[in-house]
Design a protein around this motif. Structure first.
Motif, PDB file in Angstrom:
ATOM      1  N   SER A  24       1.112  -1.168  -0.355  1.00  0.00           N
ATOM      2  CA  SER A  24      -0.467  -0.052   0.299  1.00  0.00           C
ATOM      3  C   SER A  24       0.437   1.764  -0.386  1.00  0.00           C
ATOM      4  O   SER A  24       2.493   1.107   0.667  1.00  0.00           O
ATOM      5  CB  SER A  24      -0.769  -0.373   1.068  1.00  0.00           C
ATOM      6  OG  SER A  24      -1.428   1.194   1.839  1.00  0.00           O
ATOM      7  N   ARG A  25       0.684   2.159  -0.783  1.00  0.00           N
ATOM      8  CA  ARG A  25       0.709   3.784  -0.398  1.00  0.00           C
ATOM      9  C   ARG A  25       0.219   4.640   0.114  1.00  0.00           C
ATOM     10  O   ARG A  25      -1.329   4.613  -0.651  1.00  0.00           O
ATOM     11  CB  ARG A  25       1.717   4.042  -2.442  1.00  0.00           C
ATOM     12  CG  ARG A  25       2.604   2.718  -2.118  1.00  0.00           C
ATOM     13  CD  ARG A  25       3.267   3.356  -4.266  1.00  0.00           C
ATOM     14  NE  ARG A  25       4.549   2.775  -4.191  1.00  0.00           N
ATOM     15  CZ  ARG A  25       4.446   1.853  -4.704  1.00  0.00           C
ATOM     16  NH1 ARG A  25       3.551   0.586  -4.949  1.00  0.00           N
ATOM     17  NH2 ARG A  25       5.722   1.401  -4.983  1.00  0.00           N
ATOM     18  N   ILE A  26       0.516   5.389   0.761  1.00  0.00           N
ATOM     19  CA  ILE A  26      -0.175   6.503   0.937  1.00  0.00           C
ATOM     20  C   ILE A  26       0.639   7.993   0.699  1.00  0.00           C
ATOM     21  O   ILE A  26       1.538   7.834   1.092  1.00  0.00           O
ATOM     22  CB  ILE A  26      -0.793   6.611   2.485  1.00  0.00           C
ATOM     23  CG1 ILE A  26      -1.679   7.937   2.176  1.00  0.00           C
ATOM     24  CG2 ILE A  26       0.295   6.707   3.012  1.00  0.00           C
ATOM     25  CD1 ILE A  26      -2.793   7.605   3.740  1.00  0.00           C
ATOM     26  N   GLY A  27      -0.200   8.729  -0.086  1.00  0.00           N
ATOM     27  CA  GLY A  27       0.601  10.277   0.321  1.00  0.00           C
ATOM     28  C   GLY A  27       0.055  11.681  -0.191  1.00  0.00           C
ATOM     29  O   GLY A  27      -0.687  11.136  -0.206  1.00  0.00           O
ATOM     30  N   GLY A  28       0.308  12.821   0.389  1.00  0.00           N
ATOM     31  CA  GLY A  28      -0.106  13.850   0.259  1.00  0.00           C
ATOM     32  C   GLY A  28       0.119  15.037   0.275  1.00  0.00           C
ATOM     33  O   GLY A  28       1.746  14.898   0.986  1.00  0.00           O
ATOM     34  N   GLY A  29       0.357  16.712  -0.105  1.00  0.00           N
ATOM     35  CA  GLY A  29       1.419  17.522  -0.134  1.00  0.00           C
ATOM     36  C   GLY A  29       0.745  18.558  -0.993  1.00  0.00           C
ATOM     37  O   GLY A  29      -0.671  18.595  -0.949  1.00  0.00           O
ATOM     38  N   LEU A  30       0.892  19.899  -0.374  1.00  0.00           N
ATOM     39  CA  LEU A  30       0.464  21.232  -1.113  1.00  0.00           C
ATOM     40  C   LEU A  30       0.659  21.270  -2.571  1.00  0.00           C
ATOM     41  O   LEU A  30       2.477  20.862  -2.878  1.00  0.00           O
ATOM     42  CB  LEU A  30       0.593  21.902   0.003  1.00  0.00           C
ATOM     43  CG  LEU A  30       1.049  21.978   1.408  1.00  0.00           C
ATOM     44  CD1 LEU A  30       0.923  23.065   1.768  1.00  0.00           C
ATOM     45  CD2 LEU A  30      -0.595  21.383   1.016  1.00  0.00           C
ATOM     46  N   GLY A  31       0.046  22.502  -3.445  1.00  0.00           N
ATOM     47  CA  GLY A  31       0.211  22.572  -4.749  1.00  0.00           C
ATOM     48  C   GLY A  31       0.419  24.318  -5.263  1.00  0.00           C
ATOM     49  O   GLY A  31      -0.329  24.903  -4.423  1.00  0.00           O
ATOM     50  N   TYR A  32       0.556  24.486  -5.920  1.00  0.00           N
ATOM     51  CA  TYR A  32       0.476  26.025  -6.512  1.00  0.00           C
ATOM     52  C   TYR A  32       0.514  25.915  -7.975  1.00  0.00           C
ATOM     53  O   TYR A  32       1.015  25.907  -8.635  1.00  0.00           O
ATOM     54  CB  TYR A  32       1.261  26.829  -5.846  1.00  0.00           C
ATOM     55  CG  TYR A  32       3.052  27.135  -6.500  1.00  0.00           C
ATOM     56  CD1 TYR A  32       2.839  28.373  -7.473  1.00  0.00           C
ATOM     57  CD2 TYR A  32       3.785  26.657  -6.009  1.00  0.00           C
ATOM     58  CE1 TYR A  32       4.145  28.612  -7.778  1.00  0.00           C
ATOM     59  CE2 TYR A  32       5.197  26.171  -6.126  1.00  0.00           C
ATOM     60  CZ  TYR A  32       5.521  27.676  -7.692  1.00  0.00           C
ATOM     61  OH  TYR A  32       6.890  27.864  -8.016  1.00  0.00           O
ATOM     62  N   LYS A  33      -0.213  27.171  -8.803  1.00  0.00           N
ATOM     63  CA  LYS A  33       0.165  27.148  -9.681  1.00  0.00           C
ATOM     64  C   LYS A  33       0.239  28.967  -9.943  1.00  0.00           C
ATOM     65  O   LYS A  33      -0.893  29.634 -10.136  1.00  0.00           O
ATOM     66  CB  LYS A  33      -1.397  26.697 -10.622  1.00  0.00           C
ATOM     67  CG  LYS A  33      -1.329  27.237 -12.312  1.00  0.00           C
ATOM     68  CD  LYS A  33      -0.229  26.311 -13.067  1.00  0.00           C
ATOM     69  CE  LYS A  33      -0.629  26.690 -15.000  1.00  0.00           C
ATOM     70  NZ  LYS A  33       1.073  26.245 -15.424  1.00  0.00           N
TER      71      LYS A  33
END
Length: 655
Positions: free
Chosen positions: A419-428
């Motif tokens: 299993s994998r889990i991931g998250g984060g922030l971003g911008y444009k």
């Protein structure tokens, strides 16, 4: 974030960690080992099975199959992948963008060997100008990928990885022709001799205008596209590599009224859309392997994109310059891999004849990413990027700093479950170059004024199971959940005689899941099923909030039978659910099917034939794509095929 999807992600993470820590897991019989695929997008030289970031790869074999269907560009490679959508943006020119998890194409970052040269003014034509013939694999990251790639990687990243020279050498040629009057001639050669190596790609695409429904308007434009891409490699010793390459593409496309395209315009037949482009990209790389498998890499690119759009009584033209520099160092220890780096990105658009829509941006970034093998069964990857961005146009200028954390983890429960889990922030950062403005050739679009960058938070989680049902029968399934929220999204508003962009107060939220199932029998017979459920809404919309041109349900299936070095047969089927158009109406559901065959005649020669969409699913069967008069036509949003059934075939030579 939605009230349902976020608890699901958190609950899944807790359950995953609990299961890994459970010492009662029994050792089961090892399934047949997967081929070790190394991924480049994480820059850690790890195999895909030991990378915490969820990455999907399209390998050389599948690229070869999709290249049979459309040798001229990579649109077919991406069209048939779960969770990806090739969105055609023009009925007459055939321009298209890539959507990931239902989000607009501007939220997906396209890379060629890690270089971000396909944004802004170039984005509407990017996938039409990337040929598949020199690709080794394609890597897709769905969800936030900000640490290594910075702004623009909100929905995900698609990285096209080129082949490199080997001492054995490789020489490939392809000739292809289709019933829709397209011809492709391509060649790729590479070899390494001693301290020097080279690769070179040449491709010529010729397309005559094609009108399948006899409404006097082209479904595919008259076009010619030429690409030449040589690279030189120098290896002064076994630990050092220099690479210098240049890619040049020139293209011309004319769609619209068939009489005008044929040079027989008159008072009735006047409409056309013409795109003329020149793209030139020069890249340089220096790679040095240090003691302990540590390494230093320097990447530099200069890309220019010159484009002119003409329709009757209107022209839009501009020149886009993109400069990218990235320097990084990779440390390897027994249980950790750390990469840190600095990069600079400069992008400048100059509108020709008038400076109304001129814009430029300058980004400096620093990043660090750690991959930690906590144990054989738990691997953690966390990263942090800090970007400072200045962007401006004749109306205003802004400077913003973004702090972008990211975390992902891989849990191996046993030899079959992971299993994998991931998250984060971003911008444009704000841009006028979107799918909507592309469809209207940027007519009456006002320059940006006092708008802010869009910011996002998102994550994915999945479970993967793989086992040998019998000695010859392998079964695998991957179940993935995704969630992305974009705050202060940049949206168009109609001002009567003009349109402009503003930041909406409420967010865009996209959540859903993907299911991928594979059955493999003796490596000869393969059956794939992929299902995507996407619930993407603009919370700023009143009434119907579903994002337009996005099917809620999509199903893709493929059955492939192959005898290596002998023949290959493939049957594909796709179901696409209803979609909302920008005017609020809903489309029909539809199926499409395709069949391909390839036969190796001699060791180095093969013949292929492809029946794409042989059931002739096309938009004009449901409703005319073009309405109004010939001299002043209006075009519907494009939501399925316009050209209908296509048959193409050709020969390939490999030495």
């Amino acid at each position: 974030m939605t009230k349902i999807a976020l608890p699901l992600l958190l609950l899944f993470s807790i359950c995953s960690m609990a299961q890994v820590q459970n010492d009662t897991i029994k050792k089961e019989k090892e399934p047949e080992e997967l081929e070790e695929v190394k991924v480049q997008s994480t820059r850690t030289s790890r195999t895909i099975r030991n990378t915490p970031t969820r990455i999907e790869t399209i390998d050389a074999e599948e690229l070869d199959e999709k290249g049979n269907m459309k040798p001229g560009n990579v649109s077919m490679v991406l069209h048939e992948s779960t969770g990806l959508q090739v969105q055609q943006t023009s009925a007459t020119s055939g321009n298209a963008s890539i959507r990931v998890q239902g989000l607009d194409g501007r939220y997906t970052q396209l890379l060629k060997d890690g270089y971000p040269n396909f944004g802004n003014f170039a984005s509407g034509l990017s996938i039409l100008e990337i040929p598949p013939l020199d690709l080794k694999q394609v890597e897709v990251i769905k969800g936030p990928a900000s640490t290594l790639f910075g702004g623009g990687a909100i929905a995900g990243v698609v990285n096209f990885i080129s082949k490199t020279p080997s001492e054995e050498g490789e020489y490939n040629f392809i000739l292809n022709h289709s019933n829709i009057r397209q011809s492709n001639f391509g060649a790729y050669a590479s070899e390494r001799k001693g301290k020097f190596g080279y690769t070179v790609l040449g491709l010529l695409n010729l397309q005559k205008a094609y009108d399948v429904d006899n409404d006097d308007f082209s479904e595919t434009p008259k076009s010619n596209n030429f690409t030449i891409n040589p690279k030189i490699f120098y290896y002064p010793n076994e630990t050092t590599t220099f690479m210098l390459g240049n890619s040049f593409t020139k293209a011309s496309m004319t769609g619209g009224d068939m009489f005008v395209i044929a040079g027989s315009s008159n008072d009735l037949h006047t409409y056309f859309e013409k795109n003329e482009t020149i793209r030139n990209t020069t890249v340089f790389e220096f790679d040095k392997i240090m003691a302990g498998k540590n390494s230093f890499k320097l990447k530099q690119s200069l890309s220019i994109f010159d484009r002119k759009i003409n329709i009757p009584n209107y022209e839009f033209a501009g020149f886009n310059t993109n400069v990218f520099t990235d320097a990084s160092y990779l440390w390897n220890t027994k249980k950790q891999t750390i990469i840190a780096g600095l990069n600079i990105l400069y992008d400048n658009f100059e509108q020709k004849n008038i400076s109304t829509l001129d814009s430029k941006s300058f980004t400096t970034g620093a990043y660090i990413q750690q991959t930690w093998d906590i144990s054989e069964n738990i691997k953690l990857e966390n990263g942090l990027r800090i970007d400072n961005v200045s962007y401006s146009n004749p109306n205003f200028s802004k400077n913003q700093t973004f702090i972008l954390p990211k975390v992902s983890a891989l849990f191996k429960f046993n030899s079959k479950w992971s299993s994998r889990i991931g998250g984060g922030l971003g911008y444009k950062i704000p841009t006028i170059f979107t799918e909507q403005t592309e469809t209207i050739q940027y007519q009456n679009v006002e320059a940006l004024n006092n708008v802010k960058s869009e910011k996002s938070i998102g994550g994915t989680t999945d479970v993967n199971f793989r086992t040998n049902i019998s000695e010859d029968f392998v079964f695998s399934i991957n179940q993935m959940l995704f969630l992305t929220q974009i705050n202060k999204p940049l949206i168009l508003q109609n001002n009567g005689s003009s349109i402009s962009f503003i930041n909406a107060e409420k967010p865009i939220v996209s959540n859903g899941f993907e299911t991928n199932v594979k059955f493999i029998f003796k490596e000869d017979l393969k059956f794939f099923v992929g299902y995507t459920f996407t619930d993407a809404k603009g919370k700023y919309l009143s009434g119907n909030q579903f994002l337009p041109l996005l099917p809620k349900n999509k199903l893709n299936m493929a059955l492939i039978f192959e005898k290596e070095h002998n023949f290959k047969l493939g049957l594909e089927g796709f179901f696409t659910d209803k979609q909302y158009l920008y005017n609020g109406t809903q489309t029909s559901t539809f199926w499409e099917f395709g069949f391909m065959a390839e036969k190796t005649l001699w060791k180095n020669y093969s013949f292929f034939i492809n029946f794409e969409n042989f059931t002739d699913t096309r938009q004009s069967k449901y409703k005319p794509v073009v309405s109004g008069s010939h001299s002043n036509p209006t075009f519907d949003d494009i939501w399925t095929h316009t050209e209908g059934a296509t048959i193409n075939g050709g020969i390939k030579l490999k030495f």
